[in-house]
Design a protein around this motif. Structure first.
Motif, PDB file in Angstrom:
ATOM      1  N   ASP A  34       0.820  -1.213   0.000  1.00  0.00           N
ATOM      2  CA  ASP A  34       0.000   0.000   0.000  1.00  0.00           C
ATOM      3  C   ASP A  34       0.852   1.261   0.000  1.00  0.00           C
ATOM      4  OD1 ASP A  34      -2.505  -1.156  -0.143  1.00  0.00           O
ATOM      5  OD2 ASP A  34      -2.616  -1.431   2.018  1.00  0.00           O
ATOM      6  N   MET A  35       2.166   1.124  -0.148  1.00  0.00           N
ATOM      7  CA  MET A  35       3.048   2.281  -0.155  1.00  0.00           C
ATOM      8  C   MET A  35       2.983   2.971  -1.519  1.00  0.00           C
ATOM      9  SD  MET A  35       7.030   2.554   0.731  1.00  0.00           S
ATOM     10  CE  MET A  35       6.710   2.589   2.477  1.00  0.00           C
ATOM     11  N   ALA A  36       2.828   4.285  -1.505  1.00  0.00           N
ATOM     12  CA  ALA A  36       2.786   5.058  -2.747  1.00  0.00           C
ATOM     13  C   ALA A  36       4.197   5.177  -3.312  1.00  0.00           C
ATOM     14  CB  ALA A  36       2.217   6.433  -2.486  1.00  0.00           C
ATOM     15  N   ILE A  37       4.343   4.830  -4.603  1.00  0.00           N
ATOM     16  CA  ILE A  37       5.675   4.892  -5.206  1.00  0.00           C
ATOM     17  C   ILE A  37       5.701   5.660  -6.529  1.00  0.00           C
ATOM     18  CG2 ILE A  37       6.561   2.841  -4.086  1.00  0.00           C
ATOM     19  CD1 ILE A  37       5.642   2.604  -7.685  1.00  0.00           C
ATOM     20  N   ALA A  38       4.565   5.954  -7.107  1.00  0.00           N
ATOM     21  CA  ALA A  38       4.531   6.691  -8.370  1.00  0.00           C
ATOM     22  C   ALA A  38       3.592   7.886  -8.227  1.00  0.00           C
ATOM     23  CB  ALA A  38       4.065   5.794  -9.507  1.00  0.00           C
ATOM     24  N   VAL A  39       4.039   9.034  -8.708  1.00  0.00           N
ATOM     25  CA  VAL A  39       3.244  10.264  -8.606  1.00  0.00           C
ATOM     26  C   VAL A  39       2.906  10.749 -10.005  1.00  0.00           C
ATOM     27  CG1 VAL A  39       3.224  12.663  -7.822  1.00  0.00           C
ATOM     28  CG2 VAL A  39       4.343  10.904  -6.435  1.00  0.00           C
ATOM     29  N   ARG A  40       1.642  11.072 -10.211  1.00  0.00           N
ATOM     30  CA  ARG A  40       1.187  11.636 -11.480  1.00  0.00           C
ATOM     31  C   ARG A  40       0.676  13.043 -11.215  1.00  0.00           C
ATOM     32  NH1 ARG A  40      -3.282   8.603 -14.739  1.00  0.00           N
ATOM     33  NH2 ARG A  40      -1.484   7.638 -15.719  1.00  0.00           N
ATOM     34  N   VAL A  41       1.139  13.990 -12.025  1.00  0.00           N
ATOM     35  CA  VAL A  41       0.681  15.374 -11.927  1.00  0.00           C
ATOM     36  C   VAL A  41      -0.091  15.668 -13.199  1.00  0.00           C
ATOM     37  CG1 VAL A  41       1.338  17.778 -11.597  1.00  0.00           C
ATOM     38  CG2 VAL A  41       2.734  15.970 -10.585  1.00  0.00           C
ATOM     39  N   GLN A  42      -1.314  16.157 -13.048  1.00  0.00           N
ATOM     40  CA  GLN A  42      -2.179  16.409 -14.200  1.00  0.00           C
ATOM     41  C   GLN A  42      -2.820  17.786 -14.124  1.00  0.00           C
ATOM     42  OE1 GLN A  42      -4.678  12.876 -13.470  1.00  0.00           O
ATOM     43  NE2 GLN A  42      -4.191  12.313 -15.575  1.00  0.00           N
ATOM     44  N   SER A  43      -3.190  18.259 -15.305  1.00  0.00           N
ATOM     45  CA  SER A  43      -3.942  19.501 -15.444  1.00  0.00           C
ATOM     46  C   SER A  43      -4.887  19.315 -16.618  1.00  0.00           C
ATOM     47  CB  SER A  43      -2.992  20.668 -15.718  1.00  0.00           C
ATOM     48  OG  SER A  43      -3.731  21.824 -16.039  1.00  0.00           O
ATOM     49  N   SER A  44      -6.015  19.987 -16.575  1.00  0.00           N
ATOM     50  CA  SER A  44      -6.935  19.896 -17.714  1.00  0.00           C
ATOM     51  C   SER A  44      -6.361  20.595 -18.945  1.00  0.00           C
ATOM     52  CB  SER A  44      -8.295  20.498 -17.358  1.00  0.00           C
ATOM     53  OG  SER A  44      -8.141  21.866 -17.028  1.00  0.00           O
ATOM     54  N   ARG A  45      -5.370  21.467 -18.718  1.00  0.00           N
ATOM     55  CA  ARG A  45      -4.733  22.197 -19.826  1.00  0.00           C
ATOM     56  C   ARG A  45      -3.228  22.210 -19.619  1.00  0.00           C
ATOM     57  NH1 ARG A  45      -7.282  27.801 -19.411  1.00  0.00           N
ATOM     58  NH2 ARG A  45      -6.088  28.191 -21.291  1.00  0.00           N
ATOM     59  N   GLU A  46      -2.480  21.784 -20.630  1.00  0.00           N
ATOM     60  CA  GLU A  46      -1.023  21.828 -20.553  1.00  0.00           C
ATOM     61  C   GLU A  46      -0.444  22.948 -21.412  1.00  0.00           C
ATOM     62  OE1 GLU A  46       0.954  18.049 -20.869  1.00  0.00           O
ATOM     63  OE2 GLU A  46      -0.656  17.062 -19.785  1.00  0.00           O
ATOM     64  N   THR A  47      -1.309  23.666 -22.117  1.00  0.00           N
ATOM     65  CA  THR A  47      -0.910  24.856 -22.869  1.00  0.00           C
ATOM     66  C   THR A  47      -1.832  25.993 -22.448  1.00  0.00           C
ATOM     67  OG1 THR A  47      -0.167  23.536 -24.756  1.00  0.00           O
ATOM     68  CG2 THR A  47      -0.582  25.872 -25.156  1.00  0.00           C
ATOM     69  N   LEU A  48      -1.220  27.077 -22.010  1.00  0.00           N
ATOM     70  CA  LEU A  48      -1.969  28.245 -21.549  1.00  0.00           C
ATOM     71  C   LEU A  48      -1.528  29.472 -22.320  1.00  0.00           C
ATOM     72  CD1 LEU A  48      -1.510  27.807 -17.681  1.00  0.00           C
ATOM     73  CD2 LEU A  48      -3.474  27.089 -19.046  1.00  0.00           C
TER      74      LEU A  48
END
Length: 121
Positions: A34-48
């Motif tokens: 149950d240890m967290a080992i991968a992190v995902r960072v997201q946004s609805s927009r990657e170009t602003l």
């Protein structure tokens, strides 16, 4: 180049940590790791466009691919002249054209997550 280098290190590090903790978890308990080992960072927009805002969100997964409980994330950017980010909410405001890398980290997770945001004039 920064994005591919970060992705390569992210994947390599995640695989190594996953292999280590999968072995440790399967030997020491009946439950999957149950240890967290991968992190995902997201946004609805990657170009602003300059002056736009978006909110980035981080999530973590375990060695066996399950999403973990909610953690408290801290967000930062590598160049605050291009964009500023609220460290606790993830609200990013673009300031000038360029590419900025967002980083998410938590005291409860062994690794960090990254996301590139491009700002156009």
């Amino acid at each position: 180049m920064l994005r591919s280098l970060s992705s390569h290190h992210y994947i390599t590090g995640a695989l190594l940590v996953c292999a280590t903790f999968t072995l440790a978890c399967t030997q020491n308990s009946a439950e999957p790791c149950d240890m967290a080992i991968a992190v995902r960072v997201q946004s609805s927009r990657e170009t602003l466009r300059v002056g736009d805002t978006t909110t980035v969100r981080a999530s973590a997964t375990t060695c066996v691919g399950r999403e973990t409980p909610t953690y408290t994330w801290r967000y930062s950017v590598n160049d605050s002249s291009i964009a500023r980010i609220n460290a606790s909410t993830g609200l990013l405001t673009s300031r000038t054209a360029g590419t900025v890398t967002v980083q998410a980290e938590s005291d409860a997770v062994l690794t960090r997550g990254f996301l590139n945001i491009t700002v156009t004039p």
